[in-house]
Design a protein around this motif. Structure first.
Motif, PDB file in Angstrom:
ATOM      1  N   LEU A 260      90.646 -24.931  15.334  1.00 41.34           N
ATOM      2  CA  LEU A 260      91.909 -24.518  16.391  1.00 41.34           C
ATOM      3  C   LEU A 260      92.884 -25.633  16.456  1.00 41.34           C
ATOM      4  CD1 LEU A 260      89.671 -22.588  18.602  1.00 41.34           C
ATOM      5  CD2 LEU A 260      91.178 -21.458  17.338  1.00 41.34           C
ATOM      6  N   SER A 261      93.196 -26.232  15.386  1.00 44.15           N
ATOM      7  CA  SER A 261      94.159 -27.403  15.559  1.00 44.15           C
ATOM      8  C   SER A 261      95.396 -27.500  16.155  1.00 44.15           C
ATOM      9  CB  SER A 261      94.423 -28.007  14.272  1.00 44.15           C
ATOM     10  OG  SER A 261      95.049 -27.146  13.417  1.00 44.15           O
ATOM     11  N   ASP A 262      95.881 -26.033  16.376  1.00 44.67           N
ATOM     12  CA  ASP A 262      97.222 -25.879  17.132  1.00 44.67           C
ATOM     13  C   ASP A 262      96.794 -25.771  18.596  1.00 44.67           C
ATOM     14  OD1 ASP A 262      95.736 -23.476  16.956  1.00 44.67           O
ATOM     15  OD2 ASP A 262      97.446 -22.302  17.018  1.00 44.67           O
ATOM     16  N   LYS A 263      95.627 -25.902  18.920  1.00 41.82           N
ATOM     17  CA  LYS A 263      95.584 -25.915  20.488  1.00 41.82           C
ATOM     18  C   LYS A 263      95.620 -27.086  21.421  1.00 41.82           C
ATOM     19  CE  LYS A 263      94.504 -21.214  19.933  1.00 41.82           C
ATOM     20  NZ  LYS A 263      95.257 -20.176  20.621  1.00 41.82           N
ATOM     21  N   PRO A 264      96.179 -27.036  22.414  1.00 47.07           N
ATOM     22  CA  PRO A 264      96.325 -28.268  23.294  1.00 47.07           C
ATOM     23  C   PRO A 264      94.754 -28.469  23.968  1.00 47.07           C
ATOM     24  CG  PRO A 264      96.781 -26.289  24.465  1.00 47.07           C
ATOM     25  CD  PRO A 264      96.827 -25.797  23.182  1.00 47.07           C
ATOM     26  N   ASP A 265      94.544 -29.814  24.569  1.00 47.06           N
ATOM     27  CA  ASP A 265      93.357 -30.549  25.168  1.00 47.06           C
ATOM     28  C   ASP A 265      92.884 -29.521  26.082  1.00 47.06           C
ATOM     29  OD1 ASP A 265      93.565 -32.575  23.217  1.00 47.06           O
ATOM     30  OD2 ASP A 265      94.212 -33.914  24.708  1.00 47.06           O
ATOM     31  N   ASP A 266      93.603 -28.872  26.991  1.00 41.32           N
ATOM     32  CA  ASP A 266      93.036 -28.243  28.140  1.00 41.32           C
ATOM     33  C   ASP A 266      92.777 -26.708  27.646  1.00 41.32           C
ATOM     34  OD1 ASP A 266      95.793 -26.998  27.711  1.00 41.32           O
ATOM     35  OD2 ASP A 266      96.667 -27.700  29.702  1.00 41.32           O
ATOM     36  N   PHE A 267      92.935 -26.277  26.431  1.00 40.64           N
ATOM     37  CA  PHE A 267      92.449 -24.970  25.982  1.00 40.64           C
ATOM     38  C   PHE A 267      90.782 -24.977  25.987  1.00 40.64           C
ATOM     39  CE2 PHE A 267      90.923 -22.741  22.335  1.00 40.64           C
ATOM     40  CZ  PHE A 267      91.203 -21.276  22.832  1.00 40.64           C
ATOM     41  N   PHE A 268      90.161 -26.163  25.839  1.00 44.87           N
ATOM     42  CA  PHE A 268      88.850 -26.219  25.327  1.00 44.87           C
ATOM     43  C   PHE A 268      88.044 -26.601  26.621  1.00 44.87           C
ATOM     44  CE2 PHE A 268      91.067 -27.349  21.503  1.00 44.87           C
ATOM     45  CZ  PHE A 268      90.463 -26.738  20.594  1.00 44.87           C
ATOM     46  N   VAL A 269      86.629 -26.185  26.520  1.00 43.67           N
ATOM     47  CA  VAL A 269      85.731 -26.573  27.543  1.00 43.67           C
ATOM     48  C   VAL A 269      85.095 -27.887  27.204  1.00 43.67           C
ATOM     49  CG1 VAL A 269      83.500 -25.882  28.648  1.00 43.67           C
ATOM     50  CG2 VAL A 269      85.270 -23.970  27.893  1.00 43.67           C
ATOM     51  N   LYS A 270      85.304 -28.787  28.249  1.00 39.10           N
ATOM     52  CA  LYS A 270      84.751 -30.079  27.857  1.00 39.10           C
ATOM     53  C   LYS A 270      83.291 -30.470  28.288  1.00 39.10           C
ATOM     54  CE  LYS A 270      89.050 -32.915  28.746  1.00 39.10           C
ATOM     55  NZ  LYS A 270      89.786 -31.628  28.766  1.00 39.10           N
ATOM     56  N   PRO A 271      82.471 -30.505  27.536  1.00 40.82           N
ATOM     57  CA  PRO A 271      80.810 -30.667  27.465  1.00 40.82           C
ATOM     58  C   PRO A 271      80.501 -31.530  28.625  1.00 40.82           C
ATOM     59  CG  PRO A 271      81.422 -30.881  25.155  1.00 40.82           C
ATOM     60  CD  PRO A 271      82.738 -31.034  25.910  1.00 40.82           C
ATOM     61  N   SER A 272      81.327 -32.583  29.006  1.00 39.80           N
ATOM     62  CA  SER A 272      80.932 -33.408  30.275  1.00 39.80           C
ATOM     63  C   SER A 272      81.164 -32.637  31.512  1.00 39.80           C
ATOM     64  CB  SER A 272      81.872 -34.717  30.154  1.00 39.80           C
ATOM     65  OG  SER A 272      83.195 -34.474  30.399  1.00 39.80           O
ATOM     66  N   ALA A 273      82.246 -31.579  31.443  1.00 38.47           N
ATOM     67  CA  ALA A 273      82.471 -30.860  32.688  1.00 38.47           C
ATOM     68  C   ALA A 273      81.322 -29.849  32.988  1.00 38.47           C
ATOM     69  CB  ALA A 273      83.796 -30.138  32.680  1.00 38.47           C
ATOM     70  N   VAL A 274      80.617 -29.349  31.736  1.00 39.44           N
ATOM     71  CA  VAL A 274      79.685 -28.517  32.091  1.00 39.44           C
ATOM     72  C   VAL A 274      78.406 -29.234  32.460  1.00 39.44           C
ATOM     73  CG1 VAL A 274      78.213 -26.891  30.423  1.00 39.44           C
ATOM     74  CG2 VAL A 274      80.600 -27.034  29.945  1.00 39.44           C
ATOM     75  N   ALA A 275      78.195 -30.360  31.876  1.00 37.14           N
ATOM     76  CA  ALA A 275      77.138 -31.113  32.363  1.00 37.14           C
ATOM     77  C   ALA A 275      76.993 -31.517  33.968  1.00 37.14           C
ATOM     78  CB  ALA A 275      76.869 -32.302  31.587  1.00 37.14           C
ATOM     79  N   ASP A 276      78.436 -31.639  34.440  1.00 32.31           N
ATOM     80  CA  ASP A 276      78.656 -31.985  35.733  1.00 32.31           C
ATOM     81  C   ASP A 276      78.245 -30.860  36.700  1.00 32.31           C
ATOM     82  OD1 ASP A 276      79.545 -34.618  35.070  1.00 32.31           O
ATOM     83  OD2 ASP A 276      81.664 -34.148  35.423  1.00 32.31           O
ATOM     84  N   ALA A 277      78.626 -29.501  36.045  1.00 29.47           N
ATOM     85  CA  ALA A 277      78.355 -28.310  36.920  1.00 29.47           C
ATOM     86  C   ALA A 277      76.937 -28.179  36.829  1.00 29.47           C
ATOM     87  CB  ALA A 277      79.071 -27.181  35.985  1.00 29.47           C
ATOM     88  N   VAL A 278      76.141 -28.149  35.735  1.00 25.05           N
ATOM     89  CA  VAL A 278      74.847 -28.281  35.681  1.00 25.05           C
ATOM     90  C   VAL A 278      74.080 -28.989  36.752  1.00 25.05           C
ATOM     91  CG1 VAL A 278      72.777 -28.303  34.099  1.00 25.05           C
ATOM     92  CG2 VAL A 278      74.826 -26.964  33.364  1.00 25.05           C
ATOM     93  N   TRP A 279      74.359 -30.364  36.744  1.00 17.84           N
ATOM     94  CA  TRP A 279      73.802 -31.417  37.558  1.00 17.84           C
ATOM     95  C   TRP A 279      74.135 -30.941  38.944  1.00 17.84           C
ATOM     96  CZ3 TRP A 279      70.487 -35.070  38.068  1.00 17.84           C
ATOM     97  CH2 TRP A 279      70.512 -35.724  39.390  1.00 17.84           C
ATOM     98  N   THR A 280      74.991 -30.403  39.371  1.00 16.08           N
ATOM     99  CA  THR A 280      75.418 -29.686  40.671  1.00 16.08           C
ATOM    100  C   THR A 280      74.063 -28.713  41.075  1.00 16.08           C
ATOM    101  OG1 THR A 280      77.712 -30.394  40.704  1.00 16.08           O
ATOM    102  CG2 THR A 280      77.020 -28.864  42.148  1.00 16.08           C
ATOM    103  N   LEU A 281      74.245 -27.549  40.218  1.00 13.93           N
ATOM    104  CA  LEU A 281      73.136 -26.772  40.101  1.00 13.93           C
ATOM    105  C   LEU A 281      71.827 -27.216  40.758  1.00 13.93           C
ATOM    106  CD1 LEU A 281      74.044 -23.968  37.441  1.00 13.93           C
ATOM    107  CD2 LEU A 281      74.436 -23.789  39.857  1.00 13.93           C
ATOM    108  N   CYS A 282      71.461 -28.376  40.097  1.00 15.09           N
ATOM    109  CA  CYS A 282      70.085 -29.013  40.265  1.00 15.09           C
ATOM    110  C   CYS A 282      70.051 -29.306  41.533  1.00 15.09           C
ATOM    111  CB  CYS A 282      69.778 -29.691  39.101  1.00 15.09           C
ATOM    112  SG  CYS A 282      69.627 -28.883  37.531  1.00 15.09           S
TER     113      CYS A 282
END
Length: 232
Positions: free
Chosen positions: A190-212
């Motif tokens: 998806l080379s035509d997509k901007p950066d903010d189109f994608f889910v950042k793994p670090s953001a997912v990890a932050d959310a999972v840490w918060t759940l814990c």
């Protein structure tokens, strides 16, 4: 007692991000996946990360690996079930084997991991089982028949586990990732997509840490994660 987290399904993306986040928080992190080469590279670069090769399609291997983790690192208090495969076909195109393989990785593997982990989780005052899910768990599109049916079954299983284990202060939650995870291969596709189109793994990890870290009086069962531009 050491703080021990198990990440099941470690690859580039969310799995690696989970390993790095929990390592940063002082955990010994057991990395479980089939790819020994990738695990060894992470083991060398992340403090407190330990490789435990295992095929999540094989229940006996899961039982064995949890015993090895307890022996080497101590009893786990966090299980992150990030293993999950997908076959994207409609019901006519998909074989029975496609359906079975999706069920085995998304449901059978979670059952085996839970059974193996519970004696260790119960040694702690509080513990967590966090499951990486997908929007397919709540909606079955035409071309996601094997994947959606397995993820829906996984979601129902997680609800059952949450109701059973909540009184024991074991927090069971699912994280619904609705979007395209930022990976080299997805960037290339998806080379035509901007950066903010994608889910950042670090953001997912932050959310999972918060759940814990949630107090048992205000636990989340299901958390949706998506970029602002995702259609939902």
């Amino acid at each position: 007692m050491n703080k021990v987290c198990v990440v099941m399904g470690v690859g580039p993306g969310n799995g690696e991000a989970f390993v790095r986040r929990f390592s940063d928080e002082g955990f010994q992190v057991a990395m479980v996946a089939r790819s020994q080469d990738f695990l060894k590279k992470l083991e060398e670069s992340v403090a407190g990360a330990h490789a435990f090769p295992c095929d999540m399609m094989e229940s006996e291997q899961i039982t064995t690996v949890f015993a090895a983790i307890e022996s080497q690192l101590g009893p786990v208090s966090v299980v992150l079930y990030n293993a999950g495969g997908g076959v994207f076909k409609n019901v006519e195109e998909a074989s029975l084997e496609d359906f079975e393989s999706n069920w085995r990785i998304n449901v059978q593997g979670l059952v085996a991991a839970t059974k193996a982990a519970l004696p260790q989780l119960r040694q702690h005052d509080t513990a967590s089982i966090i499951i990486t899910s997908a929007s397919a768990a709540t909606r079955g599109r035409a071309n996601t028949a094997p994947f959606a049916s397995a993820k829906a079954a996984q979601r129902s299983l997680a609800q059952s586990l949450a109701r059973q284990l909540g009184p024991e202060k074991i927090h069971v939650a699912t994280v619904v990732i609705d979007g395209v995870v930022d990976l080299p291969r997805t960037r290339q596709m998806l080379s035509d997509k901007p950066d903010d189109f994608f889910v950042k793994p670090s953001a997912v990890a932050d959310a999972v840490w918060t759940l814990c870290q949630q107090d048992p009086s205000g636990w989340t069962f299901e958390l949706d994660i998506r970029p602002f531009g995702e259609t939902w």
